[in-house]
Design an enzyme around this catalytic site. Structure first.
Site, PDB file in Angstrom:
ATOM      1  N   ASP A 173     -15.696 -32.684 -53.657  1.00  0.00           N
ATOM      2  CA  ASP A 173     -14.256 -32.887 -53.447  1.00  0.00           C
ATOM      3  C   ASP A 173     -13.750 -31.596 -52.809  1.00  0.00           C
ATOM      4  O   ASP A 173     -14.091 -30.508 -53.267  1.00  0.00           O
ATOM      5  CB  ASP A 173     -13.557 -33.142 -54.809  1.00  0.00           C
ATOM      6  CG  ASP A 173     -12.117 -33.628 -54.650  1.00  0.00           C
ATOM      7  OD1 ASP A 173     -11.347 -32.993 -53.912  1.00  0.00           O
ATOM      8  OD2 ASP A 173     -11.766 -34.639 -55.281  1.00  0.00           O
ATOM      9  N   ARG A 233     -11.856 -47.731 -51.069  1.00  0.00           N
ATOM     10  CA  ARG A 233     -11.290 -48.479 -49.941  1.00  0.00           C
ATOM     11  C   ARG A 233     -12.442 -48.834 -49.006  1.00  0.00           C
ATOM     12  O   ARG A 233     -13.323 -48.014 -48.750  1.00  0.00           O
ATOM     13  CB  ARG A 233     -10.251 -47.642 -49.176  1.00  0.00           C
ATOM     14  CG  ARG A 233      -8.899 -47.545 -49.877  1.00  0.00           C
ATOM     15  CD  ARG A 233      -8.157 -48.887 -49.959  1.00  0.00           C
ATOM     16  NE  ARG A 233      -6.874 -48.796 -50.648  1.00  0.00           N
ATOM     17  CZ  ARG A 233      -6.682 -49.011 -51.946  1.00  0.00           C
ATOM     18  NH1 ARG A 233      -7.714 -49.322 -52.726  1.00  0.00           N
ATOM     19  NH2 ARG A 233      -5.477 -48.932 -52.469  1.00  0.00           N
ATOM     20  N   ASP A 257     -16.390 -53.164 -54.446  1.00  0.00           N
ATOM     21  CA  ASP A 257     -15.197 -53.873 -54.913  1.00  0.00           C
ATOM     22  C   ASP A 257     -14.191 -53.968 -53.770  1.00  0.00           C
ATOM     23  O   ASP A 257     -13.153 -54.609 -53.912  1.00  0.00           O
ATOM     24  CB  ASP A 257     -14.570 -53.149 -56.107  1.00  0.00           C
ATOM     25  CG  ASP A 257     -13.404 -53.931 -56.699  1.00  0.00           C
ATOM     26  OD1 ASP A 257     -13.608 -55.127 -57.015  1.00  0.00           O
ATOM     27  OD2 ASP A 257     -12.298 -53.379 -56.811  1.00  0.00           O
ATOM     28  N   GLU A 262     -11.435 -56.768 -45.775  1.00  0.00           N
ATOM     29  CA  GLU A 262     -11.074 -57.614 -46.921  1.00  0.00           C
ATOM     30  C   GLU A 262      -9.706 -58.282 -46.780  1.00  0.00           C
ATOM     31  O   GLU A 262      -9.437 -59.292 -47.438  1.00  0.00           O
ATOM     32  CB  GLU A 262     -11.093 -56.792 -48.216  1.00  0.00           C
ATOM     33  CG  GLU A 262      -9.972 -55.757 -48.323  1.00  0.00           C
ATOM     34  CD  GLU A 262      -9.969 -55.045 -49.663  1.00  0.00           C
ATOM     35  OE1 GLU A 262     -11.021 -54.533 -50.061  1.00  0.00           O
ATOM     36  OE2 GLU A 262      -8.895 -54.999 -50.297  1.00  0.00           O
ATOM     37  N   HIS A 294     -11.957 -56.818 -54.998  1.00  0.00           N
ATOM     38  CA  HIS A 294     -10.873 -55.869 -55.285  1.00  0.00           C
ATOM     39  C   HIS A 294     -10.247 -56.163 -56.650  1.00  0.00           C
ATOM     40  O   HIS A 294      -9.034 -56.335 -56.759  1.00  0.00           O
ATOM     41  CB  HIS A 294      -9.813 -55.902 -54.176  1.00  0.00           C
ATOM     42  CG  HIS A 294      -9.113 -54.578 -54.018  1.00  0.00           C
ATOM     43  ND1 HIS A 294      -8.839 -53.995 -52.807  1.00  0.00           N
ATOM     44  CD2 HIS A 294      -8.625 -53.711 -54.947  1.00  0.00           C
ATOM     45  CE1 HIS A 294      -8.205 -52.850 -52.998  1.00  0.00           C
ATOM     46  NE2 HIS A 294      -8.068 -52.660 -54.294  1.00  0.00           N
TER      47      HIS A 294
HETATM   48  P1  NAI Z   1      -6.564 -39.261 -56.695  1.00  0.00           P
HETATM   49  O1  NAI Z   1      -5.567 -38.930 -55.647  1.00  0.00           O
HETATM   50  O2  NAI Z   1      -6.295 -38.907 -58.114  1.00  0.00           O
HETATM   51  O3  NAI Z   1      -7.981 -38.610 -56.316  1.00  0.00           O
HETATM   52  C1  NAI Z   1      -8.547 -38.659 -55.038  1.00  0.00           C
HETATM   53  C2  NAI Z   1      -9.456 -37.445 -54.894  1.00  0.00           C
HETATM   54  O4  NAI Z   1     -10.153 -37.570 -53.652  1.00  0.00           O
HETATM   55  C3  NAI Z   1      -8.713 -36.107 -54.875  1.00  0.00           C
HETATM   56  O5  NAI Z   1      -9.261 -35.226 -55.836  1.00  0.00           O
HETATM   57  C4  NAI Z   1      -8.925 -35.602 -53.453  1.00  0.00           C
HETATM   58  O6  NAI Z   1      -8.999 -34.182 -53.376  1.00  0.00           O
HETATM   59  C5  NAI Z   1     -10.266 -36.257 -53.121  1.00  0.00           C
HETATM   60  N1  NAI Z   1     -10.582 -36.275 -51.700  1.00  0.00           N
HETATM   61  C6  NAI Z   1      -9.743 -36.310 -50.640  1.00  0.00           C
HETATM   62  N2  NAI Z   1     -10.465 -36.268 -49.501  1.00  0.00           N
HETATM   63  C7  NAI Z   1     -11.765 -36.220 -49.848  1.00  0.00           C
HETATM   64  C8  NAI Z   1     -12.980 -36.169 -49.121  1.00  0.00           C
HETATM   65  N3  NAI Z   1     -12.994 -36.118 -47.795  1.00  0.00           N
HETATM   66  N4  NAI Z   1     -14.138 -36.133 -49.803  1.00  0.00           N
HETATM   67  C9  NAI Z   1     -14.146 -36.139 -51.165  1.00  0.00           C
HETATM   68  N5  NAI Z   1     -13.033 -36.185 -51.902  1.00  0.00           N
HETATM   69  C10 NAI Z   1     -11.850 -36.226 -51.256  1.00  0.00           C
HETATM   70  O7  NAI Z   1      -6.840 -40.826 -56.535  1.00  0.00           O
HETATM   71  P2  NAI Z   1      -7.408 -41.834 -57.635  1.00  0.00           P
HETATM   72  O8  NAI Z   1      -6.293 -42.367 -58.439  1.00  0.00           O
HETATM   73  O9  NAI Z   1      -8.561 -41.218 -58.318  1.00  0.00           O
HETATM   74  O10 NAI Z   1      -7.908 -43.027 -56.694  1.00  0.00           O
HETATM   75  C11 NAI Z   1      -8.980 -42.868 -55.790  1.00  0.00           C
HETATM   76  C12 NAI Z   1      -9.004 -44.044 -54.850  1.00  0.00           C
HETATM   77  O11 NAI Z   1      -9.363 -45.230 -55.579  1.00  0.00           O
HETATM   78  C13 NAI Z   1      -7.628 -44.415 -54.256  1.00  0.00           C
HETATM   79  O12 NAI Z   1      -7.356 -43.656 -53.113  1.00  0.00           O
HETATM   80  C14 NAI Z   1      -7.785 -45.847 -53.938  1.00  0.00           C
HETATM   81  O13 NAI Z   1      -8.229 -45.972 -52.608  1.00  0.00           O
HETATM   82  C15 NAI Z   1      -8.882 -46.335 -54.874  1.00  0.00           C
HETATM   83  N6  NAI Z   1      -8.396 -47.338 -55.836  1.00  0.00           N
HETATM   84  C16 NAI Z   1      -9.052 -48.529 -55.900  1.00  0.00           C
HETATM   85  C17 NAI Z   1      -8.655 -49.508 -56.786  1.00  0.00           C
HETATM   86  C18 NAI Z   1      -9.370 -50.815 -56.914  1.00  0.00           C
HETATM   87  O14 NAI Z   1      -8.843 -51.729 -57.553  1.00  0.00           O
HETATM   88  N7  NAI Z   1     -10.550 -50.978 -56.352  1.00  0.00           N
HETATM   89  C19 NAI Z   1      -7.467 -49.292 -57.632  1.00  0.00           C
HETATM   90  C20 NAI Z   1      -6.891 -47.956 -57.537  1.00  0.00           C
HETATM   91  C21 NAI Z   1      -7.333 -47.039 -56.644  1.00  0.00           C
END
Ligand code: NAI
Length: 332
Positions: A173, A233, A257, A262, A294
């Protein structure tokens, strides 16, 4: 405030109406939001949108011309919103930054377990009274190396879960988290992570930088037979590249997922239609690929929290902005 709520399903209706308690006039609409359906928001000051709604420039302009001033996303991700255009049009955007990171991390663990022990295949076999174990051989998770890409809220939960199985956890990260280190993660470069991990799980947002984060070159760095899981995503993964990886055996297991294309498929019952997506059909034909539509977020706790924060965002906007969970251009 009158609010056009797009992409609603019966479960959204129940949770939103309960959280709303009659405070706002919610116009519940089944269609997805896009340029053509934006007219349904006529007379509404706000729209409420979900993950596969299109909030690109054309849709936002169509909404603005109808008097919409606020977009309340029922999601954490906001990659589907053109934030720059929204700002230019004077449309504020808010999201649900965290509802239940456990829901997504636990579903991710479910994909790992099912793929490893081939539960999806075993289920079908036993229903046909085929009790053979041939082809169902799994491996102990204990002692295996798991690579977690993105250690925000969900990634940290997933680190804790996999550490609980006795896995060695590597993380990548750009903004390392102390909580992930405390849970047992060791930060390395993405190249080191891919080269050393038996399981790679993606938990970063979709941005221009992370689009096709997993492509042919990155797959070539992975261990032969690696398990790749994406619950974040779809476009983090280049679908054609993972199909080649599966065909060559470099990818031994794939759990999804989310899927790049999608928007045309997920959340709908298309079981009596030809879907016309050859890449999706190719993916789902592999026995070592497990796809869910999803649903990682879909727990009772998460749905309730999404509704509560969304209604809170509407109330905050109506009251002048205090307490809003905004998404701004800088956040992208
Ligand atoms: P968050 O914002 O808490 O964490 C995202 C992390 O990714 C941050 O620590 C950030 O620094 C890091 N990041 C940014 N660019 C990066 C890169 N190039 N390489 C590695 N890490 C990087 O977000 P959260 O809540 O943990 O959610 C993560 C993702 O999960 C969301 O962006 C969303 O796309 C996905 N999601 C999927 C769901 C589903 O139902 N399948 C539901 C909710 C979220």
């Amino acid at each position: 405030m009158r609010v056009a709520v797009f992409s609603t399903k019966p479960y959204d209706e129940a949770s939103l109406q309960k959280a709303n308690g009659g405070a706002h006039e919610l116009v519940l609409l089944e269609p997805r939001l896009n340029h053509d359906t934006a007219a349904l928001a006529e007379g509404c000051e706000a729209v409420c949108a979900f993950v596969n709604d299109d909030l690109g420039a054309a849709t936002l302009a169509a909404l603005a011309s109808r008097g919409v001033r606020f977009v309340a996303l029922r999601s954490a991700g906001f990659n589907h919103v053109d934030l720059r255009v929204a700002a230019e049009l004077g449309i504020a955007v808010a999201r649900v930054p965290d509802y239940s990171p456990y829901a997504v991390a636990e579903h991710c663990a479910a994909l790992v377990l099912a793929l490893n022990r081939k539960t999806h295949r075993a289920y079908n076999r036993v229903r046909e009274h085929n009790f053979s174990l041939s082809g169902l051989l799994g491996f102990d998770l204990h002692g295996r190396t798991v690579g977690v890409v993105g250690t925000g809220k969900i990634g940290q939960c997933f680190v804790r879960i996999m550490a609980g199985f006795g896995c060695r956890v590597l993380a990548y990260d750009p903004y390392p988290s102390e909580a992930a280190v405390a849970a047992g993660a060791v930060y390395v470069s993405i190249e080191e992570l891919l080269a050393a991990s038996d399981i790679v799980s993606l938990h970063c947002p979709l941005t221009p930088e992370t689009h096709h984060l997993i492509d042919c070159e990155r797959i070539a760095l992975m261990r032969p037979g690696v398990m790749l899981v994406n619950t974040s995503r779809g476009a983090l993964v280049e679908t054609a590249a993972v199909i080649e990886g599966l065909k060559s055996g470099r990818i031994g297991y794939l759990g999804l997922d989310v899927y790049e294309e999608e928007a045309e498929l997920f959340f709908e019952d298309l079981s009596d239609q030809l879907i016309g997506d050859d890449l999706f059909d190719r993916l789902s034909a592999f026995p070592n690929v497990l796809i869910t539509g999803h649903q990682a977020f879909f727990t009772a706790e998460a749905i309730e929290a999404i509704a509560a924060t969304t209604i809170g965002n509407l109330a905050a906007f109506a009251a002048g902005g205090e307490g809003l969970h905004p998404v701004s251009v800088e956040a992208n």
